[in-house]
Design a protein around this motif. Structure first.
Motif, PDB file in Angstrom:
ATOM      1  N   PHE A 666       0.813  -1.209   0.000  1.00 57.82           N
ATOM      2  CA  PHE A 666       0.000   0.000   0.000  1.00 57.82           C
ATOM      3  C   PHE A 666       0.852   1.267   0.000  1.00 57.82           C
ATOM      4  N   GLU A 667       2.135   1.086  -0.271  1.00 61.18           N
ATOM      5  CA  GLU A 667       3.056   2.220  -0.405  1.00 61.18           C
ATOM      6  C   GLU A 667       3.021   3.139   0.811  1.00 61.18           C
ATOM      7  N   MET A 668       3.126   2.517   1.964  1.00 60.80           N
ATOM      8  CA  MET A 668       3.163   3.299   3.190  1.00 60.80           C
ATOM      9  C   MET A 668       4.371   2.846   3.991  1.00 60.80           C
ATOM     10  N   VAL A 729     -12.970   5.822   9.425  1.00 65.63           N
ATOM     11  CA  VAL A 729     -13.165   4.899   8.316  1.00 65.63           C
ATOM     12  C   VAL A 729     -12.027   3.873   8.324  1.00 65.63           C
TER      13      VAL A 729
ATOM     14  N   THR C  50      -8.743   8.786   6.866  1.00 70.57           N
ATOM     15  CA  THR C  50      -8.072   7.499   6.686  1.00 70.57           C
ATOM     16  C   THR C  50      -7.397   7.500   5.321  1.00 70.57           C
ATOM     17  N   PRO C  51      -6.056   7.364   5.299  1.00 73.18           N
ATOM     18  CA  PRO C  51      -5.376   7.443   4.009  1.00 73.18           C
ATOM     19  C   PRO C  51      -5.775   6.296   3.081  1.00 73.18           C
ATOM     20  N   LEU C  52      -5.846   6.573   1.809  1.00 71.53           N
ATOM     21  CA  LEU C  52      -6.136   5.543   0.816  1.00 71.53           C
ATOM     22  C   LEU C  52      -4.822   5.111   0.174  1.00 71.53           C
ATOM     23  N   PRO C  53      -4.579   3.820   0.108  1.00 67.89           N
ATOM     24  CA  PRO C  53      -3.357   3.361  -0.533  1.00 67.89           C
ATOM     25  C   PRO C  53      -3.472   3.474  -2.055  1.00 67.89           C
ATOM     26  N   ASN C  54      -2.349   3.458  -2.706  1.00 67.41           N
ATOM     27  CA  ASN C  54      -2.313   3.343  -4.165  1.00 67.41           C
ATOM     28  C   ASN C  54      -3.195   4.361  -4.867  1.00 67.41           C
ATOM     29  N   THR C  55      -3.150   5.586  -4.388  1.00 70.43           N
ATOM     30  CA  THR C  55      -3.886   6.610  -5.104  1.00 70.43           C
ATOM     31  C   THR C  55      -3.005   7.848  -5.173  1.00 70.43           C
ATOM     32  N   ARG C  56      -3.502   8.921  -5.731  1.00 70.09           N
ATOM     33  CA  ARG C  56      -2.647  10.069  -5.969  1.00 70.09           C
ATOM     34  C   ARG C  56      -2.417  10.903  -4.715  1.00 70.09           C
ATOM     35  N   VAL C  59      -5.072  13.080  -2.961  1.00 66.62           N
ATOM     36  CA  VAL C  59      -6.232  12.483  -2.297  1.00 66.62           C
ATOM     37  C   VAL C  59      -5.791  12.145  -0.876  1.00 66.62           C
ATOM     38  N   VAL C  62     -10.124   9.270   3.193  1.00 61.30           N
ATOM     39  CA  VAL C  62     -11.586   9.303   3.249  1.00 61.30           C
ATOM     40  C   VAL C  62     -12.042   9.606   4.668  1.00 61.30           C
ATOM     41  N   ILE C  63     -13.191  10.261   4.771  1.00 57.65           N
ATOM     42  CA  ILE C  63     -13.781  10.504   6.080  1.00 57.65           C
ATOM     43  C   ILE C  63     -15.197   9.947   6.107  1.00 57.65           C
ATOM     44  N   ILE C  69     -18.993   7.340   3.087  1.00 60.91           N
ATOM     45  CA  ILE C  69     -17.557   7.563   2.957  1.00 60.91           C
ATOM     46  C   ILE C  69     -17.294   8.611   1.874  1.00 60.91           C
ATOM     47  N   VAL C  70     -16.597   9.665   2.274  1.00 59.63           N
ATOM     48  CA  VAL C  70     -16.370  10.794   1.370  1.00 59.63           C
ATOM     49  C   VAL C  70     -14.864  11.025   1.213  1.00 59.63           C
ATOM     50  N   PRO C  71     -14.387  11.129  -0.024  1.00 61.30           N
ATOM     51  CA  PRO C  71     -12.958  11.354  -0.242  1.00 61.30           C
ATOM     52  C   PRO C  71     -12.590  12.827  -0.016  1.00 61.30           C
ATOM     53  N   PHE C  73      -9.920  15.812  -0.992  1.00 65.36           N
ATOM     54  CA  PHE C  73      -8.875  16.237  -1.916  1.00 65.36           C
ATOM     55  C   PHE C  73      -8.116  17.404  -1.290  1.00 65.36           C
TER      56      PHE C  73
END
Lengths: 748, 119, 161
Positions: A666-668, A729, C50-56, C59, C62-63, C69-71, C73
């Protein structure tokens, strides 16, 4: 959406249900069940499809359905025998009706001749049995050309007779004699209404002809004690329009109609004092009715007044008003007050505060989902509360503890009840299969019988929706690849007709759906060969029979060029697997050479609540579905091996398992000491395992699955999100997609 | 003015509901004769519109039962049908039906037929 | 969205005349940006995501917004100026974009501005980031306000993927 679109949507929904019903009833009929209620049910279903179709002008559908219905009517009446041929024709025709409905829904045009052969067969069958009554066959649309023409009604409710102006040229004078029979009253027809209607044609004078009245004790409220002569002066009445007024009482009265040439004097007999007032008679009629209806004390009083009235013909005769029907004749159907109310809530009759009275209600799935989600949250909050009670709390706050226990019970009950709302029998999916099998059989020249078992097994509606495509693929696969040609079957000593059996059962927290066939089984040599060709399996990789069988679900195994026209459409069984995984299920196949194949789908009862293990990776919470976890091992006790690529493998009970460090994946970055981390050994599809390395294990709990895609997009390696008790979340780990090589292919 | 509509087709019920509420009627719905009969036991209505072909209790039986209860001897009942075969309509009338409406109906026609049988 | 108890008819109460726009103005560093007030659903203090993995990079994660669940930016990062180092004083503006709800992380919300549509200038050609992410520029009290193109902020996340 316009009203019409809304009605159409209702209609198409209804058609889907009716088509399922037809399918079901006919399959029972085909098996020899000749219960007359089944025939009634199929007749009603076709009738309803036709009726609605007529309302929307789906002519092709209506014509076909009409012929179908006519035949069914004859069958129901025993005029046409329900032979095997007729049954087969009917079953084929259900498909045709379905196609007509489908075309109507999408707005596509079917070939003009579509269904013509079957329709001709219906008509021929019906004609053969109804010599002399062939009219329905020649003019199939006669249902809709009925000789009923509505009486022209002046919507402004201006009654021409309101004026007693002298007749002008072009007026015709009519004399109508009207003698009701008792049946007229028994059918709740009312002379007053007939006069009102007649009055709309022109200027009218009504003269009663009274018969001797009995004493009240002998008085029959539906008896006929009065007939009427009506004089009508009108510029537009004809014998036909006058007859039309009496349409509903045809046979329930004697009518004479006479026309008098020349213009007529207006308002004849207006001052004829010998006649009782019509209004008085109407009042009398009302009083009678009331008396009959309730018989309570007040109305007895009214009855007594009536007797006085009846005994005293003079009183009647003295009633002064002439026969103007104007005031009473035309109450608008809706009072102004009614209209106001209906504007406030135009679509919702329930808003009137009275029950509409449906025994079942239709609710948007969205609304139910909202309840399901909230109940899910409630379950989680409740379990969180329960978990936080330690012995000290239990000792100190006994009432609180008892309250929480009751809350726990109630919550579980609520959860079950809500889930039951969303549960539906798998029948709705199963019943699409007979047609599929019929089509496959006729296309391939095979003989195939479909058996279904346990179609009343209930699953969550969302699961059912996701089930249709995979199940279709599986049944296709069985019928197309499994069952052999009749010749081959006979040569193998098997019955000529192959069997595909579809069954559903509940097993613990899962639903098992099994598709079995008694065909030739999977050709393992061929499967392995293809798998090697396509690089699904390494050239020297050794595999067990079971592993080979399950290769048919492997991504990249089947391709468009290989699958047949019927089974394929370019997608293979790997789609089945990914669809099923999407809803948290699994697929397994077993095959016996020469004897048959069994594919087993294991599905969760519900999609809403998931049992998970809560873990931490790089400070963030993640959850892993418990159903996929085999065991957890602390890193310090795990037996890792290092691979040339720099990757790791875990040795567990003699098996080497691929290791995926979630922080890396997960690149962390994590600052957790390597030895204090944990391995979560998970099982992916087909018994393949994967070892996930996480920083910490927090515990187990239930969570409600939430979509990330609703407001964002899919994230690789993540199956969704959930909200923890503290409001944060957590992300749900997608174990399957973390298996190397599949990571970028699986949709979640 | 309250109308009880009895039909096993949701499409027809919906269309009746729309047409009748637009015309200012209050509309009750029942999906078969039995439900309709139960409803008449609880509710006062001014006119009934019923289909003939229905499961559980068909329109003919429904009309008979309505007429059999003293309370509803004078309640106008309109038979809703696509059947031209005179026999269905006659059966409906013999059972005590007041008049009939032919499907598919247009809204004006529907209202005018109702006005033929109610005060 | 109805479940969240927020109605979509904001414009009823705040409707400006045909030719004016009402903006929620917020700042990143010293620069002021604005979004149309009708798109704004909620303004809340930064409280982690909460950080999202494998994204830009932009971003932030999400909260949980009342069960959905809302992202989030990070607008500074979206502009290419590096990630925000958020504190409790930072603000998340929750907005609806199409049928989705998103949050954008900004330094502060400053004001509600009423501007005339006639005063909106097009973004000068030159920097593709500017033209991609801004719908226009408007002057208010002598200060420049960039009008954020929310669809671009969100869809950019997809096209970059």
């Amino acid at each position: 959406m316009s009203d019409l679109d809304e009605f159409k949507a209702t209609y198409f929904d209804e058609c889907s249900e009716l088509l399922l019903e037809l399918e079901e009833q006919f399959s029972a009929i085909q098996e020899g069940d000749r219960d007359s209620e089944r025939l009634n049910a199929v007749f009603r279903a076709i009738h309803s499809i036709k009726g609605g179709g007529g309302a929307f002008g789906f002519d092709g559908l209506v014509k076909f359905a009409h012929s179908f219905e006519t035949l069914l009517d004859y069958v129901r009446d025993g005029k046409v025998e329900l032979s095997e041929d007729v049954i087969v024709l009917c079953i084929r025709s259900i498909d045709i009706v379905a196609d007509f409905v489908g075309a109507a829904r999408t707005g596509d045009a079917l070939a003009a001749s579509y269904g013509a052969v079957e329709k001709a067969q219906f008509d021929a069958l019906a004609r053969g049995q109804s010599a002399g009554a062939a009219s329905t066959d020649d003019e199939p649309m006669d249902d809709f050309d009925i000789d009923f023409t509505p009486v022209a009604v002046n919507l402004e409710r201006e009654l021409p007779m309101a004026s007693t102006a002298p007749a002008t040229d072009g007026m015709t004078r009519w004399t109508i004699g009207f003698t009701p029979f008792p049946t007229l009253y028994e059918r709740a027809n009312d002379p007053l209404l007939l006069f009102r209607e007649l009055g709309m044609l022109g200027t009218m004078t009504v003269t009663p002809r009274l018969k001797p009245m009995p004493k009240l004790a002998d008085f029959d409220p539906f008896g006929v004690y009065c007939a009427w002569d009506i004089e009508l002066v009108s510029d537009r009445a004809s014998a036909d329009t006058i007859r039309e007024v009496f349409e509903f009482v045809d046979g329930d009265c004697a009518i004479t109609i006479e026309m008098h040439e020349g213009s007529a004097p207006a308002a004849i007999a207006l001052d004829d004092d010998d006649l009782p007032s019509f209004a008085a008679l109407a009042e009398m009629a009302k009083a009678e009715r009331k008396f009959i209806a309730t018989g309570d004390a007040d109305d007895m009083g009214a009855g007594a007044d009536l007797s006085a009235l009846l005994d005293d013909t003079k009183a009647e005769a003295a009633a002064p008003a002439p026969l103007h029907l104007v005031a009473e004749a035309a109450p608008a159907p809706a009072t102004a007050a009614n209209r106001d109310r209906s504007t406030d809530a135009p679509e919702d009759s329930a808003s009137s505060g009275r029950p509409v009275g449906m025994q079942s209600i239709r609710v948007d799935l969205d609304k139910v989902d909202r309840v399901v989600n909230m109940v899910g949250e409630l379950v989680i909050t409740q379990s969180m509360l329960t978990q936080q009670m330690d012995d000290a709390i239990r000792d100190r706050y006994q009432e609180l503890v008892r309250g929480i226990e009751v809350l726990a019970q109630t919550t579980r009950g609520l959860q079950d009840a809500v889930m039951a709302i969303r549960a539906q029998p798998v029948k709705s999916v199963f019943s699409r299969m007979p047609r599929l099998v019929r089509e496959l059989a006729s296309k391939t020249g095979k003989k195939i019988k479909l058996e279904t078992i346990g179609e009343n097994t209930e699953i969550d509606k969302t699961v059912i929706e996701q089930l249709s495509d995979p199940l279709t693929h599986m049944v296709r696969n069985s019928a197309d690849h499994g069952i052999e040609s009749p010749e081959k079957r006979v040569s193998r000593g098997k019955p000529e007709v192959g069997t595909v059996r579809l069954s559903a059962e509940q097993a613990g927290g899962n639903i098992l759906i099994i598709v079995e066939d008694d065909g030739g089984g999977i050709n393992r040599d061929r499967v392995l060969e293809i798998a090697r060709e396509r690089g699904v399996v390494g050239p020297d990789q050794q595999m067990t029979d079971e592993q080979i069988d399950n290769l048919i679900f492997a991504p990249g195994f089947s391709t468009a060029s290989e699958v047949s026209d019927i089974s394929g459409r370019g997608v293979g069984m790997d789609v089945v697997l990914s669809n099923i995984k999407k809803i948290g299920g699994s697929v397994h196949v077993r095959s016996w050479t020469g004897k048959g194949t069994r594919m087993t789908l294991r599905l969760p009862l519900t999609l809403a609540v998931l049992d998970v293990m809560l873990v931490k990776v790089a400070g963030s919470p993640y959850v892993i579905p418990l159903s996929s976890i085999v065991e957890t091992i602390q890193n310090s006790r795990a037996d890792f091996g290092h691979m040339p690529s720099g990757g790791k493998v875990l040795q567990v009970r003699g098996e080497y398992v691929q290791v995926v460090d979630l922080a890396t994946r997960f690149e962390m970055t994590t600052d957790q000491a390597e030895d204090s981390r944990f391995v979560v050994l998970c099982e992916a599809e087909g018994n393949s395992k994967i070892a996930l390395v996480v920083d910490d294990i927090i515990g187990q709990q239930q969570v409600v699955i939430k979509s990330l895609e609703e407001n964002f997009e899919r994230i690789d390696g993540i199956a969704g999100g959930t909200i923890l008790g503290d409001g944060n979340v957590a992300l749900i780990v997608d174990v399957q997609s973390l298996k190397s090589g599949t990571a970028h292919q699986t949709a979640a | 003015m309250r109308v009880l509509t009895v039909d096993d087709s949701r499409t027809i019920l919906a269309m009746l509901h729309h047409t009748l509420t637009n015309a200012g009627f209050e509309v009750l719905q029942a999906e078969n004769g039995q439900v309709g009969l139960d409803m008449l036991g609880r509710e006062d209505v001014d006119v009934v519109i019923t289909d003939i072909n229905m499961p559980v209790m068909d329109g003919i039986e429904f009309i008979k039962q309505v007429r059999a209860t003293g309370k509803h001897q004078s309640l106008p009942i309109l038979i809703l049908t696509t059947e031209t075969s005179q026999d269905k309509r006659d059966q409906g009338r013999a059972a005590g039906g007041t008049g009939w409406i032919v499907k598919p109906f247009d809204p004006e026609k529907l209202i005018s037929v109702i006005n033929k049988v109610v005060h | 969205m109805e479940a969240l108890g927020i109605r979509d008819d904001y414009s009823d109460g705040t409707a400006a005349s045909q030719n004016t726009l009402q903006l929620i103005a917020f700042s990143i560093d010293e620069q002021i940006y604005g979004v149309e007030i009708t798109t704004v659903r909620e303004i809340r203090a930064w409280n982690g995501a909460t950080p999202l993995p494998n994204t830009r990079e932009y971003v932030r994660g999400v909260i949980n917004l009342r069960g959905t669940i809302v992202p989030i930016f990070d607008l500074r990062a979206r502009f290419g100026d590096g990630k925000t180092n958020p504190t409790k004083n930072h603000v998340v503006v929750v907005m609806s974009v199409g049928d989705k709800w998103i949050g954008i992380l900004v330094d502060a919300v400053s004001d509600i501005l009423t501007v005339s549509k006639d005063d909106i200038h097009t973004v000068p050609e030159g920097n593709s980031v500017d033209t991609e992410l801004l719908n226009g520029i408007v002057t208010h009290d002598g200060r420049m306000v960039g009008l954020i193109d929310l669809a671009a902020v969100v869809s950019g996340a997809k096209t970059d993927a």
